[in-house]
Design a protein around this motif. Structure first.
Motif, PDB file in Angstrom:
ATOM      1  N   LEU A  23       0.910  -1.318   0.060  1.00 23.71           N
ATOM      2  CA  LEU A  23       0.004   0.077  -0.008  1.00 23.71           C
ATOM      3  C   LEU A  23       0.902   1.259   0.007  1.00 23.71           C
ATOM      4  CD1 LEU A  23      -1.359  -2.244   2.218  1.00 23.71           C
ATOM      5  CD2 LEU A  23      -3.160  -0.696   2.028  1.00 23.71           C
ATOM      6  N   TYR A  24       0.806   1.990  -1.074  1.00 28.55           N
ATOM      7  CA  TYR A  24       1.662   3.097  -1.013  1.00 28.55           C
ATOM      8  C   TYR A  24       0.644   4.444  -1.298  1.00 28.55           C
ATOM      9  CZ  TYR A  24       1.419   3.233  -6.195  1.00 28.55           C
ATOM     10  OH  TYR A  24       0.849   3.320  -7.504  1.00 28.55           O
ATOM     11  N   GLU A  27       0.383   8.526   3.868  1.00 27.12           N
ATOM     12  CA  GLU A  27       0.652   7.740   4.950  1.00 27.12           C
ATOM     13  C   GLU A  27      -0.452   7.133   5.795  1.00 27.12           C
ATOM     14  OE1 GLU A  27       1.812   8.221   9.097  1.00 27.12           O
ATOM     15  OE2 GLU A  27       0.844   9.687   8.020  1.00 27.12           O
ATOM     16  N   ALA A  30      -2.619   4.541   3.922  1.00 30.05           N
ATOM     17  CA  ALA A  30      -1.932   3.523   3.558  1.00 30.05           C
ATOM     18  C   ALA A  30      -1.886   2.688   4.831  1.00 30.05           C
ATOM     19  CB  ALA A  30      -0.416   3.542   3.322  1.00 30.05           C
ATOM     20  N   LYS A  31      -1.807   3.346   6.153  1.00 34.00           N
ATOM     21  CA  LYS A  31      -1.700   2.448   7.492  1.00 34.00           C
ATOM     22  C   LYS A  31      -3.053   2.093   7.732  1.00 34.00           C
ATOM     23  CE  LYS A  31       2.492   4.635   9.159  1.00 34.00           C
ATOM     24  NZ  LYS A  31       3.172   5.343  10.510  1.00 34.00           N
ATOM     25  N   ALA A  34      -3.859  -0.872   5.391  1.00 26.90           N
ATOM     26  CA  ALA A  34      -3.260  -2.155   5.859  1.00 26.90           C
ATOM     27  C   ALA A  34      -3.985  -2.586   7.211  1.00 26.90           C
ATOM     28  CB  ALA A  34      -1.811  -1.727   6.458  1.00 26.90           C
ATOM     29  N   TYR A  82       5.736  -1.179   8.409  1.00 28.45           N
ATOM     30  CA  TYR A  82       5.269   0.252   7.997  1.00 28.45           C
ATOM     31  C   TYR A  82       6.340   1.135   7.358  1.00 28.45           C
ATOM     32  CZ  TYR A  82       0.660  -1.034  10.347  1.00 28.45           C
ATOM     33  OH  TYR A  82      -0.403  -1.894  10.800  1.00 28.45           O
ATOM     34  N   THR A 202       3.872  -0.825   3.747  1.00 27.80           N
ATOM     35  CA  THR A 202       3.324   0.530   3.550  1.00 27.80           C
ATOM     36  C   THR A 202       4.520   1.448   3.174  1.00 27.80           C
ATOM     37  OG1 THR A 202       3.369   1.485   5.721  1.00 27.80           O
ATOM     38  CG2 THR A 202       1.488   0.183   5.210  1.00 27.80           C
ATOM     39  N   THR A 203       4.293   2.146   2.327  1.00 26.85           N
ATOM     40  CA  THR A 203       5.299   3.301   2.002  1.00 26.85           C
ATOM     41  C   THR A 203       4.627   4.460   1.319  1.00 26.85           C
ATOM     42  OG1 THR A 203       7.403   3.639   0.808  1.00 26.85           O
ATOM     43  CG2 THR A 203       5.826   2.539  -0.518  1.00 26.85           C
ATOM     44  N   GLU A 204       5.523   5.611   1.321  1.00 30.28           N
ATOM     45  CA  GLU A 204       4.563   6.949   0.642  1.00 30.28           C
ATOM     46  C   GLU A 204       4.895   7.042  -0.669  1.00 30.28           C
ATOM     47  OE1 GLU A 204       4.220  10.271   3.085  1.00 30.28           O
ATOM     48  OE2 GLU A 204       4.798   9.346   4.881  1.00 30.28           O
ATOM     49  N   CYS A 225      -2.777   4.689  -2.850  1.00 30.00           N
ATOM     50  CA  CYS A 225      -3.509   5.424  -1.702  1.00 30.00           C
ATOM     51  C   CYS A 225      -3.237   6.652  -1.755  1.00 30.00           C
ATOM     52  CB  CYS A 225      -3.196   4.546  -0.167  1.00 30.00           C
ATOM     53  SG  CYS A 225      -3.544   3.144   0.301  1.00 30.00           S
TER      54      CYS A 225
END
Length: 458
Positions: A23-24, A27, A30-31, A34, A82, A202-204, A225
């Protein structure tokens, strides 16, 4: 596979689970996404034993062991990382820098500094760069190579502050970023994640050219995201993403909200979903037991936010309303907004009004009723901007790349100014900037005088 969080959850509920989820983008989203997938994969009462969160900085070497450890009571084993830095590369540092700047503007200092240090690591820089950045001594070639974003007063203020924080707090530059971390994940995926396990990352920002991204796209489920477009000049959230979150939160609270109130929130929402959610929570608390949210409620709750005051300032300038512009300016100065940042905001608005004025003259015969409704504008005026014109200067295309409401706002504002007056306004901003740097005159007085020049007769 690519899709939404809702689609990923639906597939799990239908019995299809992927070995890895990425999921990117935003932030917060994405969290939250998740957590939604985790909640579907593992019942809440089993998560303490079947879900492990791994720190990429301190414990990534244990990833293969954790993935291969059977859950104590059966079911699905989930390993989560994360804020992964494995997708960083020299090709996407600009995106990370923009997100760090967005976080700084939203008051999320810790996240802004964390992202900045990721940039420094991925660019191969060290403490020397941090110290130069903290002193404001980064040269243009170094700026372009490491940050890749436009150099303006706002960006310079961001860089100095985050670098000073990193130096003062003696924060460490991450030792591994990008390719080194990516190999650990790629090895685990290549060897095969056990049938009973799923890895969630997850990453931005991602570099879609990286082999890790391609491998996850082929074997797993990838979710974008993002809440902003990929156009570099867009600094606000995608209105539809923000609108959906507003409606979701209002509905969950058992309340209603009219479209005018939603539009007022969108104009003041800023660039991060976390910031929007925080402001919406304040709004719902303010409304209390009342069943409906009104525009007056939005204006009251959002009036102290940085984004609201910037919107009020630019809106007043576009309306040639010097009184309202001065009130917004004083609010920003009360919040200790630096004068160079205020000048940058004003210059950006005037440049956009110049683009709109050019489009107005070439496509709309130089006339637009400022009182025109948005619906009438959307149906009757917007299509005219798409018509071919001799001597096309690209101004209409730039407006069409913005949201329709933003184009509507700018064209109405441009109809109140001549092109010569707008150019004079831009020159006055540059003169004020020079005076601020070379004289000891009070900043507030110089900015007030500037607004009166820009909005004569307001």
């Amino acid at each position: 596979m690519t899709g939404t969080v809702a689609k990923a959850i639906a597939e799990v509920e239908q019995g299809r689970r992927y070995p890895v989820y990425l999921l990117y983008g935003d932030e917060f989203l994405a969290k939250e996404g998740a957590k939604g997938i985790i909640g579907t994969l593992v019942p809440p009462e089993r998560q303490s034993l079947s879900v492990e969160v791994v720190s990429e900085d301190n414990d990534l070497a244990s990833l293969p062991i954790r993935l291969n450890t059977l859950p104590l009571f059966g079911g699905v084993k989930v390993v989560v990382v994360y804020d992964s830095k494995a997708f960083l590369s020299k090709f996407n540092l600009q995106g990370v820098a923009q997100k760090s700047q967005d976080a700084w503007l939203a008051g999320e200092s810790e996240r802004s500094v964390r992202l900045f240090l990721q940039i420094v690591a991925a660019a191969g820089e060290g403490e020397g760069f941090l110290e130069r950045a903290a002193r404001g001594e980064v040269l243009d070639p170094e700026w372009a190579r490491v940050l890749s974003i436009e150099r303006d007063p706002e960006a310079e203020a961001w860089l100095r502050e985050v670098a000073r924080t990193a130096v003062a707090d003696r924060l460490a530059i991450p030792e591994a970023a990008g390719a080194g971390l990516a190999r650990i994940y790629e090895d685990s995926i290549q060897r095969g994640i056990p049938a009973y396990a799923s890895l969630i990352l997850t990453t931005e920002v991602v570099d879609e050219r990286r082999s890790l991204f391609k491998r996850i796209s082929a074997a797993g489920f990838v979710i974008d995201c993002g809440v902003r477009s990929r156009r570099t000049w867009d600094t606000q959230m995608n209105p539809e993403a923000a609108r959906a979150k507003i409606r979701e939160m209002v509905s969950a609270a058992g309340k209603s909200i009219d479209e005018e109130a939603v539009a007022s929130i969108l104009n003041r929402a800023g660039s991060t979903m976390r910031g929007l959610v925080s402001e919406m929570e304040k709004l719902l608390l303010y409304v209390g037991a009342r069943p409906a949210i009104r525009t007056a409620d939005v204006l009251e709750v959002f009036r102290h936010s940085r984004e609201a005051n910037i919107f009020d300032l630019t809106n007043a300038v576009s309306s040639r309303d010097a009184g309202r512009a001065l009130l917004a300016l004083r609010s920003l100065l009360t919040q200790r907004e630096p004068a160079p940042l205020i000048l940058n905001v004003l210059a950006g608005e005037i440049r956009n009004l110049i683009i709109a004025r050019s489009a107005l003259d070439r496509w709309l015969d130089g006339r637009l009723d400022p009182a025109i409704s948005f619906e009438t504008f959307r149906v009757r005026v917007l299509p005219r901007l798409k018509e071919p014109r001799e001597g096309d200067d690209g101004s209409a295309a730039r407006l069409l790349e913005m949201t329709p409401f933003r184009a509507y706002h700018l064209l109405r504002g441009a109809s109140r100014f001549s092109l010569a007056r707008l150019i004079q306004g831009l020159e006055a901003i540059h003169e004020t900037d020079l005076t601020l740097k070379t004289s000891g005159h009070p900043e507030a007085l110089l900015l007030e005088q500037l607004l009166i020049k820009i909005c004569p007769g307001g």
